[in-house]
Design an enzyme around this catalytic site. Structure first.
Site, short mmCIF file in Angstrom:
data_model
loop_
_atom_site.label_atom_id
_atom_site.label_comp_id
_atom_site.label_asym_id
_atom_site.label_seq_id
_atom_site.Cartn_x
_atom_site.Cartn_y
_atom_site.Cartn_z
N HIS A 18 0.81 -1.21 0.00
CA HIS A 18 0.00 0.00 0.00
C HIS A 18 0.85 1.26 0.00
CE1 HIS A 18 -3.54 -2.57 1.58
NE2 HIS A 18 -3.57 -2.47 0.27
N HIS A 41 -8.61 -8.19 -7.78
CA HIS A 41 -8.90 -9.05 -6.62
C HIS A 41 -9.11 -8.12 -5.42
CE1 HIS A 41 -6.54 -11.64 -9.35
NE2 HIS A 41 -7.07 -12.70 -8.76
N SER A 97 -7.05 -2.16 -0.57
CA SER A 97 -6.72 -1.35 -1.75
C SER A 97 -7.91 -0.53 -2.26
CB SER A 97 -6.16 -2.23 -2.87
OG SER A 97 -4.96 -2.86 -2.45
N GLU A 115 -14.32 -8.61 -7.40
CA GLU A 115 -14.08 -9.60 -6.35
C GLU A 115 -15.00 -10.79 -6.59
OE1 GLU A 115 -12.98 -12.06 -3.80
OE2 GLU A 115 -11.85 -10.16 -3.88
N ASP A 138 -14.46 -13.78 -12.92
CA ASP A 138 -13.12 -14.35 -12.90
C ASP A 138 -12.12 -13.21 -13.08
OD1 ASP A 138 -11.20 -16.81 -13.35
OD2 ASP A 138 -10.77 -15.36 -14.95
N ALA A 139 -11.15 -13.12 -12.19
CA ALA A 139 -10.26 -11.96 -12.17
C ALA A 139 -9.46 -11.81 -13.45
CB ALA A 139 -9.31 -12.06 -10.98
N ASP A 159 -3.91 -8.61 -7.16
CA ASP A 159 -3.54 -9.00 -5.79
C ASP A 159 -4.26 -10.29 -5.41
OD1 ASP A 159 -2.75 -9.05 -3.16
OD2 ASP A 159 -3.94 -7.34 -2.53
#
EC number: 2.1.1.266
Length: 274
Positions: A18, A41, A97, A115, A138-139, A159
């Protein structure tokens, strides 16, 4: 390795990730043009450090609490985003985030979140209501579908929890495809460090992609590898601007000093892979 956000909120990996994310976004915002910020994510967006998951690991004591206690002013920007979601000096809540990026948004910027986990996605929608669009896809499909961004410039934050055995392979393949669609875009990929051999193999695979500007940041917590344990974390950053990389060494030094476990110095380094 299971790295679901709620169990590790505010740990040393979050502090480094971060801190560098803040610095990267602010460097990109030196130009007035709009930015699209994409989190593939996104997790829950906000974490209760007094909750069962965070208390079970207690990792915030070696992460955010050390950073808040450190005197180095280079960590002030990170401390400010944590304090912004808390009413007391000792934090009860930790911004993921999405909440961090929301604090950095200018009127012209756009934030898009994804997400897949159903419970986390529902929590994220509540936390980010009226701030950002939230997808549940799906990311890796989502990552590619969002490119190229509608604004001329953008940042993708990747992430994942690294629960799947093929996570690194999917990242490598998706990054290669993303670069074909969006060669000038900025991408930040977070990873955990468990053993040097596994990480060296993945680093070599990414180097073979031939990306012209790929920065590798690695934070090894201990002076020697601790077999079977979590040894640290890091970031791959594609196309970071000079305004981010030029002042980076002092920030890395400040983070390493603040987060070094008792009896260890550790290392926190950045190197170009391409």
């Amino acid at each position: 390795m299971n790295y679901r956000h709620s169990f590790h909120a505010g740990n040393s990996a979050d502090v480094v990730k971060h801190s560098l994310l803040i610095a990267l976004v602010r460097a990109l915002q030196l130009k007035p043009g709009a930015l699209t910020l994409i989190d593939t994510h996104a997790g829950c967006g906000l974490y209760d450090l007094a909750g069962d998951a965070a208390q079970r690991t207690g990792e915030a004591t070696q992460g955010v609490l050390r950073a808040l206690a450190a005197a180095d002013p280079l960590l002030d920007a990170y401390r400010a985003v944590v304090q912004a979601v808390n009413d007391t000096a000792e934090p009860r809540f930790y911004p993921g985030s999405p909440r961090l990026l929301a604090q950095l948004l200018r009127p012209q910027d756009v934030l898009i979140l994804n997400e897949k986990h159903p419970e986390d996605a529902e929590t994220l929608r509540r936390v980010m209501r009226d701030i950002a669009a939230v997808h549940r896809r799906d990311a890796y499909e989502f990552w590619l579908a969002m490119l190229p961004t509608r604004t001329p410039r953008g940042l993708v934050v990747v992430d994942p929890p690294y629960e799947q055995t093929d996570e690194r392979e999917r990242i490598t393949a998706t990054l290669a495809a993303a670069q074909r669609k969006w060669a000038h875009g900025v991408t930040m990929i977070w990873f955990p460090l468990k053993d040097r051999a596994t990480h060296a193999r993945w680093t070599a695979q990414l180097r073979r992609l031939g990306l012209p500007k790929l920065l590798h940041v690695a934070h090894w917590l201990y002076d020697a590898e601790q077999p079977g344990l979590y040894n640290g974390a890091g970031l791959f950053i594609v196309n970071p601007p000079y305004a981010f990389t030029q002042p980076l060494p002092p920030l890395l030094a400040a983070l390493r000093a603040a987060l070094a476990p008792d009896g260890h110095d550790g290392t926190l380094t950045a190197e170009w892979l391409g």
